[in-house]
Design a protein around this motif. Structure first.
Motif, PDB file in Angstrom:
ATOM      1  N   TYR A  99      16.186  46.261  44.610  1.00  0.00           N
ATOM      2  CA  TYR A  99      16.696  45.135  45.215  1.00  0.00           C
ATOM      3  C   TYR A  99      17.934  44.602  44.811  1.00  0.00           C
ATOM      4  O   TYR A  99      18.629  44.303  45.721  1.00  0.00           O
ATOM      5  CB  TYR A  99      15.650  43.906  45.084  1.00  0.00           C
ATOM      6  N   ALA A 100      18.411  44.253  43.474  1.00  0.00           N
ATOM      7  CA  ALA A 100      19.430  43.867  43.307  1.00  0.00           C
ATOM      8  C   ALA A 100      20.661  44.897  43.485  1.00  0.00           C
ATOM      9  O   ALA A 100      21.780  44.245  43.886  1.00  0.00           O
ATOM     10  CB  ALA A 100      19.556  43.781  41.533  1.00  0.00           C
ATOM     11  N   PHE A 101      20.719  46.076  43.315  1.00  0.00           N
ATOM     12  CA  PHE A 101      21.502  46.880  43.671  1.00  0.00           C
ATOM     13  C   PHE A 101      21.838  46.996  45.195  1.00  0.00           C
ATOM     14  O   PHE A 101      22.914  47.412  45.568  1.00  0.00           O
ATOM     15  CB  PHE A 101      21.492  48.373  43.125  1.00  0.00           C
ATOM     16  N   THR A 102      20.849  47.038  45.946  1.00  0.00           N
ATOM     17  CA  THR A 102      20.845  46.949  47.493  1.00  0.00           C
ATOM     18  C   THR A 102      21.809  45.558  47.812  1.00  0.00           C
ATOM     19  O   THR A 102      22.470  45.503  48.658  1.00  0.00           O
ATOM     20  CB  THR A 102      19.507  46.902  48.015  1.00  0.00           C
ATOM     21  N   GLN A 103      21.390  44.401  47.253  1.00  0.00           N
ATOM     22  CA  GLN A 103      22.211  43.397  47.425  1.00  0.00           C
ATOM     23  C   GLN A 103      23.627  43.483  47.011  1.00  0.00           C
ATOM     24  O   GLN A 103      24.806  43.049  47.526  1.00  0.00           O
ATOM     25  CB  GLN A 103      21.638  42.043  46.809  1.00  0.00           C
ATOM     26  N   TYR A 105      25.550  46.366  46.467  1.00  0.00           N
ATOM     27  CA  TYR A 105      26.370  47.194  47.371  1.00  0.00           C
ATOM     28  C   TYR A 105      26.178  46.892  48.901  1.00  0.00           C
ATOM     29  O   TYR A 105      26.745  47.771  49.453  1.00  0.00           O
ATOM     30  CB  TYR A 105      26.202  48.723  46.931  1.00  0.00           C
ATOM     31  N   ASN A 106      25.277  45.993  49.439  1.00  0.00           N
ATOM     32  CA  ASN A 106      25.282  45.726  50.804  1.00  0.00           C
ATOM     33  C   ASN A 106      24.869  47.010  51.504  1.00  0.00           C
ATOM     34  O   ASN A 106      25.274  47.451  52.633  1.00  0.00           O
ATOM     35  CB  ASN A 106      26.406  45.239  51.405  1.00  0.00           C
ATOM     36  N   SER A 107      24.255  47.937  50.749  1.00  0.00           N
ATOM     37  CA  SER A 107      23.979  49.275  51.325  1.00  0.00           C
ATOM     38  C   SER A 107      22.495  49.606  50.886  1.00  0.00           C
ATOM     39  O   SER A 107      22.170  49.663  49.656  1.00  0.00           O
ATOM     40  CB  SER A 107      24.721  50.423  51.174  1.00  0.00           C
ATOM     41  N   ILE A 108      21.299  49.667  51.715  1.00  0.00           N
ATOM     42  CA  ILE A 108      19.970  50.025  50.954  1.00  0.00           C
ATOM     43  C   ILE A 108      20.083  51.677  50.256  1.00  0.00           C
ATOM     44  O   ILE A 108      19.421  51.609  49.382  1.00  0.00           O
ATOM     45  CB  ILE A 108      19.065  50.133  52.310  1.00  0.00           C
ATOM     46  N   VAL A 109      20.568  52.348  51.077  1.00  0.00           N
ATOM     47  CA  VAL A 109      20.601  53.769  50.510  1.00  0.00           C
ATOM     48  C   VAL A 109      21.475  53.803  48.928  1.00  0.00           C
ATOM     49  O   VAL A 109      20.944  54.394  47.882  1.00  0.00           O
ATOM     50  CB  VAL A 109      21.280  54.783  51.363  1.00  0.00           C
ATOM     51  N   LEU A 110      22.623  53.212  48.952  1.00  0.00           N
ATOM     52  CA  LEU A 110      23.354  53.351  47.847  1.00  0.00           C
ATOM     53  C   LEU A 110      22.641  52.420  46.695  1.00  0.00           C
ATOM     54  O   LEU A 110      22.628  52.645  45.611  1.00  0.00           O
ATOM     55  CB  LEU A 110      24.697  52.830  48.057  1.00  0.00           C
ATOM     56  N   GLY A 111      22.330  51.242  47.045  1.00  0.00           N
ATOM     57  CA  GLY A 111      21.278  50.410  46.143  1.00  0.00           C
ATOM     58  C   GLY A 111      20.169  51.268  45.670  1.00  0.00           C
ATOM     59  O   GLY A 111      19.725  51.190  44.175  1.00  0.00           O
ATOM     60  N   ILE A 112      19.288  51.853  46.336  1.00  0.00           N
ATOM     61  CA  ILE A 112      18.266  52.640  45.664  1.00  0.00           C
ATOM     62  C   ILE A 112      18.780  53.818  44.892  1.00  0.00           C
ATOM     63  O   ILE A 112      18.303  53.991  44.037  1.00  0.00           O
ATOM     64  CB  ILE A 112      17.285  53.155  47.158  1.00  0.00           C
ATOM     65  N   VAL A 114      21.562  54.045  43.222  1.00  0.00           N
ATOM     66  CA  VAL A 114      22.157  53.602  41.778  1.00  0.00           C
ATOM     67  C   VAL A 114      20.837  53.186  41.068  1.00  0.00           C
ATOM     68  O   VAL A 114      20.860  53.276  39.919  1.00  0.00           O
ATOM     69  CB  VAL A 114      23.183  52.425  42.082  1.00  0.00           C
ATOM     70  N   GLY A 115      20.165  52.217  41.731  1.00  0.00           N
ATOM     71  CA  GLY A 115      19.086  51.852  40.885  1.00  0.00           C
ATOM     72  C   GLY A 115      17.980  52.829  40.259  1.00  0.00           C
ATOM     73  O   GLY A 115      17.411  52.845  39.361  1.00  0.00           O
ATOM     74  N   SER A 116      17.638  53.851  41.305  1.00  0.00           N
ATOM     75  CA  SER A 116      16.848  55.094  40.839  1.00  0.00           C
ATOM     76  C   SER A 116      17.489  55.830  39.611  1.00  0.00           C
ATOM     77  O   SER A 116      16.814  56.131  38.611  1.00  0.00           O
ATOM     78  CB  SER A 116      16.528  56.017  41.793  1.00  0.00           C
ATOM     79  N   ILE A 117      18.835  56.071  39.914  1.00  0.00           N
ATOM     80  CA  ILE A 117      19.334  56.840  38.759  1.00  0.00           C
ATOM     81  C   ILE A 117      19.453  56.155  37.375  1.00  0.00           C
ATOM     82  O   ILE A 117      19.161  56.662  36.260  1.00  0.00           O
ATOM     83  CB  ILE A 117      20.923  57.168  39.152  1.00  0.00           C
ATOM     84  N   SER A 118      19.805  54.804  37.604  1.00  0.00           N
ATOM     85  CA  SER A 118      20.071  53.680  36.407  1.00  0.00           C
ATOM     86  C   SER A 118      18.454  53.891  35.568  1.00  0.00           C
ATOM     87  O   SER A 118      18.363  53.743  34.446  1.00  0.00           O
ATOM     88  CB  SER A 118      20.453  52.471  36.716  1.00  0.00           C
TER      89      SER A 118
END
Length: 193
Positions: A99-103, A105-112, A114-118
């Motif tokens: 949720y935080a990274f989607t917010q 980066y304003n991108s669902i794909v990029l947020g997911i 970055v979040g998944s890798i982290s």
């Protein structure tokens, strides 16, 4: 006579039956064990007693992650490592990171992504550290508890033959708590690679 010889040979081949002689623990080793155990029990107790505070801090942390920029994933990895070591369930951090990274980066794909890798990096490092702690600091305690359990003895024997397959299946099983499994695997012969 032959059956007795076969039993003796099978006992010699049975790695679970062979217990290495343990050397007496020094005072420093005992103090290390006590310190780590107190930290883990203290944090676990704090999380249970102050659930409301933890929920507020968790929400604030997720909000902070959304505005942290490049430091967000780095801090999430560090927090996830500590959470894994302290038996804190990772579901809230994992979903919150997405949720935080989607917010951020304003991108669902990029947020997911970055979040998944982290989360994956934090979980892997935390799992490895928990396994190392179990193997070198808490080994006697966990080994005693685990070796009294017939199921765990069977798992140990299978790990010696099919280690990667069994560990992968146990990781995927919702019946085995992820954080507990990290510590229990430290008492087995599974290698850290």
């Amino acid at each position: 006579m032959a059956s007795e010889t076969n039993r003796e040979l099978s006992k010699k081949d049975d790695p679970v039956e062979e217990q290495p002689e343990s050397k007496p623990s020094s005072l420093g080793d005992k103090l290390k064990k006590i310190f780590f155990l107190c930290v883990i029990v203290g944090l676990f107790t704090f999380f249970i007693i102050r659930r409301d505070l933890v929920a507020d801090v968790g929400t604030d942390f997720i909000d902070w992650l959304a505005g942290a920029g490049i430091w967000g994933p780095v801090v999430l990895i560090l927090v996830y490592i500590v959470a894994t070591l302290c038996f804190v369930p990772g579901l809230i951090l994992t979903v919150g990171a997405g949720y935080a990274f989607t917010q951020a980066y304003n991108s669902i794909v990029l947020g997911i992504v970055v979040g998944s890798i982290s989360v994956w990096i934090g979980a892997e490092i935390g799992s490895t550290l928990a396994c190392i702690l179990s193997r070198h600091v808490f080994r006697d305690y966990f080994e005693k508890k685990a070796m009294d359990n017939k199921t765990f003895k069977a798992i140990e024997m299978i790990i010696q033959d099919q280690g990667l397959k069994l560990v992968t299946l146990m990781r995927l099983s919702p019946l085995i708590p992820f954080n507990l499994l990290n510590y229990l695997l430290g008492t087995t012969t599974v290698t850290i690679r």
